[in-house]
Design a protein around this motif. Structure first.
Motif, PDB file in Angstrom:
ATOM      1  N   THR A  46      41.339  -0.601  53.919  1.00  0.00           N
ATOM      2  CA  THR A  46      40.772  -1.359  55.035  1.00  0.00           C
ATOM      3  C   THR A  46      39.457  -0.724  55.468  1.00  0.00           C
ATOM      4  O   THR A  46      39.390   0.484  55.703  1.00  0.00           O
ATOM      5  CB  THR A  46      41.739  -1.402  56.234  1.00  0.00           C
ATOM      6  OG1 THR A  46      42.914  -2.115  55.844  1.00  0.00           O
ATOM      7  CG2 THR A  46      41.107  -2.102  57.427  1.00  0.00           C
ATOM      8  N   LEU A  47      38.433  -1.542  55.579  1.00  0.00           N
ATOM      9  CA  LEU A  47      37.125  -1.108  56.056  1.00  0.00           C
ATOM     10  C   LEU A  47      36.937  -1.611  57.478  1.00  0.00           C
ATOM     11  O   LEU A  47      37.137  -2.792  57.759  1.00  0.00           O
ATOM     12  CB  LEU A  47      36.023  -1.668  55.154  1.00  0.00           C
ATOM     13  CG  LEU A  47      34.569  -1.423  55.591  1.00  0.00           C
ATOM     14  CD1 LEU A  47      34.251   0.069  55.648  1.00  0.00           C
ATOM     15  CD2 LEU A  47      33.597  -2.144  54.647  1.00  0.00           C
ATOM     16  N   VAL A  48      36.550  -0.713  58.382  1.00  0.00           N
ATOM     17  CA  VAL A  48      36.300  -1.059  59.778  1.00  0.00           C
ATOM     18  C   VAL A  48      34.797  -0.968  60.024  1.00  0.00           C
ATOM     19  O   VAL A  48      34.198   0.104  59.866  1.00  0.00           O
ATOM     20  CB  VAL A  48      37.051  -0.121  60.737  1.00  0.00           C
ATOM     21  CG1 VAL A  48      36.711  -0.462  62.192  1.00  0.00           C
ATOM     22  CG2 VAL A  48      38.557  -0.215  60.509  1.00  0.00           C
ATOM     23  N   LEU A  49      34.195  -2.082  60.405  1.00  0.00           N
ATOM     24  CA  LEU A  49      32.761  -2.145  60.686  1.00  0.00           C
ATOM     25  C   LEU A  49      32.571  -2.101  62.197  1.00  0.00           C
ATOM     26  O   LEU A  49      33.048  -2.982  62.907  1.00  0.00           O
ATOM     27  CB  LEU A  49      32.168  -3.430  60.112  1.00  0.00           C
ATOM     28  CG  LEU A  49      30.668  -3.649  60.358  1.00  0.00           C
ATOM     29  CD1 LEU A  49      29.839  -2.673  59.530  1.00  0.00           C
ATOM     30  CD2 LEU A  49      30.276  -5.094  60.032  1.00  0.00           C
ATOM     31  N   LEU A  78      35.142   3.729  57.587  1.00  0.00           N
ATOM     32  CA  LEU A  78      34.396   3.323  58.770  1.00  0.00           C
ATOM     33  C   LEU A  78      32.926   3.163  58.434  1.00  0.00           C
ATOM     34  O   LEU A  78      32.355   3.996  57.728  1.00  0.00           O
ATOM     35  CB  LEU A  78      34.539   4.369  59.878  1.00  0.00           C
ATOM     36  CG  LEU A  78      35.954   4.859  60.190  1.00  0.00           C
ATOM     37  CD1 LEU A  78      35.914   5.952  61.251  1.00  0.00           C
ATOM     38  CD2 LEU A  78      36.836   3.701  60.650  1.00  0.00           C
ATOM     39  N   ALA A  79      32.302   2.117  58.964  1.00  0.00           N
ATOM     40  CA  ALA A  79      30.878   1.884  58.692  1.00  0.00           C
ATOM     41  C   ALA A  79      30.217   1.288  59.929  1.00  0.00           C
ATOM     42  O   ALA A  79      30.883   0.740  60.817  1.00  0.00           O
ATOM     43  CB  ALA A  79      30.707   0.941  57.502  1.00  0.00           C
ATOM     44  N   GLY A  80      28.903   1.397  59.967  1.00  0.00           N
ATOM     45  CA  GLY A  80      28.151   0.791  61.060  1.00  0.00           C
ATOM     46  C   GLY A  80      26.666   1.011  60.868  1.00  0.00           C
ATOM     47  O   GLY A  80      26.253   1.941  60.166  1.00  0.00           O
ATOM     48  N   SER A  81      25.863   0.171  61.501  1.00  0.00           N
ATOM     49  CA  SER A  81      24.410   0.275  61.368  1.00  0.00           C
ATOM     50  C   SER A  81      23.770   0.587  62.709  1.00  0.00           C
ATOM     51  O   SER A  81      24.394   0.479  63.768  1.00  0.00           O
ATOM     52  CB  SER A  81      23.808  -1.017  60.806  1.00  0.00           C
ATOM     53  OG  SER A  81      23.758  -2.028  61.789  1.00  0.00           O
ATOM     54  N   THR A 118      36.319  -5.770  62.131  1.00  0.00           N
ATOM     55  CA  THR A 118      35.158  -5.351  62.907  1.00  0.00           C
ATOM     56  C   THR A 118      35.607  -4.912  64.298  1.00  0.00           C
ATOM     57  O   THR A 118      36.575  -5.430  64.852  1.00  0.00           O
ATOM     58  CB  THR A 118      34.111  -6.467  63.042  1.00  0.00           C
ATOM     59  OG1 THR A 118      34.652  -7.543  63.809  1.00  0.00           O
ATOM     60  CG2 THR A 118      33.681  -6.971  61.669  1.00  0.00           C
ATOM     61  N   VAL A 119      34.879  -3.949  64.837  1.00  0.00           N
ATOM     62  CA  VAL A 119      35.104  -3.459  66.197  1.00  0.00           C
ATOM     63  C   VAL A 119      33.740  -3.389  66.869  1.00  0.00           C
ATOM     64  O   VAL A 119      32.768  -2.921  66.263  1.00  0.00           O
ATOM     65  CB  VAL A 119      35.763  -2.063  66.204  1.00  0.00           C
ATOM     66  CG1 VAL A 119      35.930  -1.557  67.634  1.00  0.00           C
ATOM     67  CG2 VAL A 119      37.108  -2.087  65.486  1.00  0.00           C
TER      68      VAL A 119
END
Length: 446
Positions: A46-49, A78-81, A118-119
């Motif tokens: 699971t990837l959480v953006l 976990l990822a984010g920009s 997404t969060v």
């Protein structure tokens, strides 16, 4: 790099780490936005953006270090920009695009996730609602935390009502610039002038009544941090706690945010021409408090409301309103399940925004996909790690089973959060009051 080769390389790395072996990936998007991703060796698929809030335009991939550590330990990637760092801090013109581009960049390196969640927090909660609206086939579910989900124009309008009330009633005859800021310094000057006026007004019964009126238009909670909640009919005690919010510097944040929104949308997107302030107060949950304080102060509330209505001449730039509707709004529908969580006493993003958003989602026919939950606590985004992780698990339940069941009810969320051992939890049964904004349609143009 494939998922298997990534995991193999992680497992062969030195083990002298305080947390599970994690690969940190980074990159830059076409508009200059940067992104980060943390992928644990035992990735659970699971990837959480994560969509960050207003402020620093730096890439973030979790709402707090405690949440980040727990999710990595449980195997989530976990990822984010950063969003585009070259423009306004109100980065709604690029945020949704940059978050989707980050998904593409990360999955190109680690492979397709089994699930993508997404969060989003605060301003990022608005971004998150947009991702939930537009993410069919790209994301599976979304979790919003203290989200600014009523959108940029509602935000600027109800804040304008409060600022205008303070300026007109506490500083009669003075010219206070409320919109169209040319610089951050101009916004800061307005915040200082209004805060000083509130501080002086708090010394008199008449001033306190007028502060309460402005607080009602601001949707300001009557329960401040580190204080006991005043009784339901303790009108003076409620005003004291609203004053505490003002004294804490809330107007500095508001005016700085207004400058950033105006930068982003290309002008002033708020107006009060045509607003009937008597009708507006009648819609507020704080109206009984305001009426009681005016009576005890010997002030004529009707006269003040009439003066506000008669002097309401601020108009919006129609192009800015249109841009804000395009870039800085949500609620037009949902493509995936969305769980929104909000504290009940939030001065920066009032919990009443959830009522406004929920009404819009249901009007668009997507109510079955939305759940909203509430934590009984003062402050903006003051969730514990337990409350956040429990909410994410409730969302996962909806994604994997295809139905909410009871997973997102206050009782179930409270049980799940308490069982985690990650801090206290305070999920409660709650229904927000309507947002006091008084503008059901876009308008106010020149």
């Amino acid at each position: 790099m494939t998922p298997s080769s990534l995991i193999t390389s992680l497992l062969s790395a030195p083990a002298a780490q305080a947390e599970p072996a994690v690969a940190r990936l980074t990159g830059t998007l076409d508009d200059g936005a940067t992104w980060i991703a943390d992928v644990p060796a035992d990735w659970n698929g699971t990837l959480v953006l994560y969509s960050h809030g207003f402020g620093s335009l730096a890439a973030q991939n979790a709402p707090s270090e405690a949440v980040r550590a727990e999710l990595l330990a449980e195997g989530y990637a976990l990822a984010g920009s950063s969003y585009d760092p070259n423009g306004s801090k109100w980065a709604l013109a690029s945020a949704e695009r940059d978050q989707f581009a980050t998904l593409d960049a990360v999955t190109a390196k680690i492979g397709e996730p089994e699930h993508t969640l997404t969060v989003g927090q605060s301003m990022g909660g608005l971004v998150n609602a947009q991702l939930a609206r537009d993410g069919a086939g790209r994301i599976d579910g979304a979790l919003g935390l203290c989200g600014l989900v009523a959108g940029g124009t509602d935000l600027d309008n109800y804040q304008l009502d409060a600022e205008y009330t303070l300026a007109r009633l506490l500083l009669p005859g003075e010219q206070v610039e409320l919109v169209g800021f040319g610089s951050a310094a101009e916004a800061a000057d307005t915040a200082r002038v209004l805060t000083d006026a509130v501080t002086a007004a708090q010394a008199t019964a008449q001033g306190r009544a007028r502060i309460a009126l402005a607080a009602a238009f601001l949707n300001l909670p009557a329960w401040a941090p580190d204080q006991a909640r005043p009784a339901a009919d303790d009108w003076a005690g409620q005003e004291e706690q609203q004053y505490a919010w003002f004294a804490s510097g809330v107007l500095s944040f508001i005016e700085g945010g207004r400058y950033a929104v105006e930068q982003s949308v290309g002008g002033n997107n708020s107006w009060n021409r045509g607003v009937d302030y008597a009708r507006l107060l009648a819609r507020s949950v704080h109206a009984p408090q305001v009426r009681a304080l005016y009576r005890s102060a010997g002030l004529d509330l009707g006269a003040d409301l009439e003066a506000l209505t008669d002097g309401a001449e601020i108009t919006a730039d129609p192009a800015a309103v249109r841009t804000a509707e395009r870039t800085s709004s949500a609620g037009q529908g949902l493509a995936v399940p969305l769980l929104n969580v909000h504290t009940t006493a939030d001065a920066l993003v009032p919990v009443e925004q959830e009522r406004r958003f929920g009404d819009r989602v249901r009007a668009a026919g997507a109510g079955a996909l939305l759940r909203q939950a509430y934590v009984e606590r003062q402050g903006h985004c003051t969730f514990t790690a337990a409350e956040t992780v429990a909410a994410l698990r409730a969302l996962e339940h909806r994604v994997t089973t295809g139905h909410w069941g009871s997973a997102a009810t206050p009782a179930a969320l409270q049980r799940a959060a308490t069982a985690l051992g990650l801090g206290e939890a305070a999920y409660v049964v709650y229904r927000p009051a309507p947002l006091t904004v008084g503008r059901d349609r876009q308008g106010g143009g020149r």
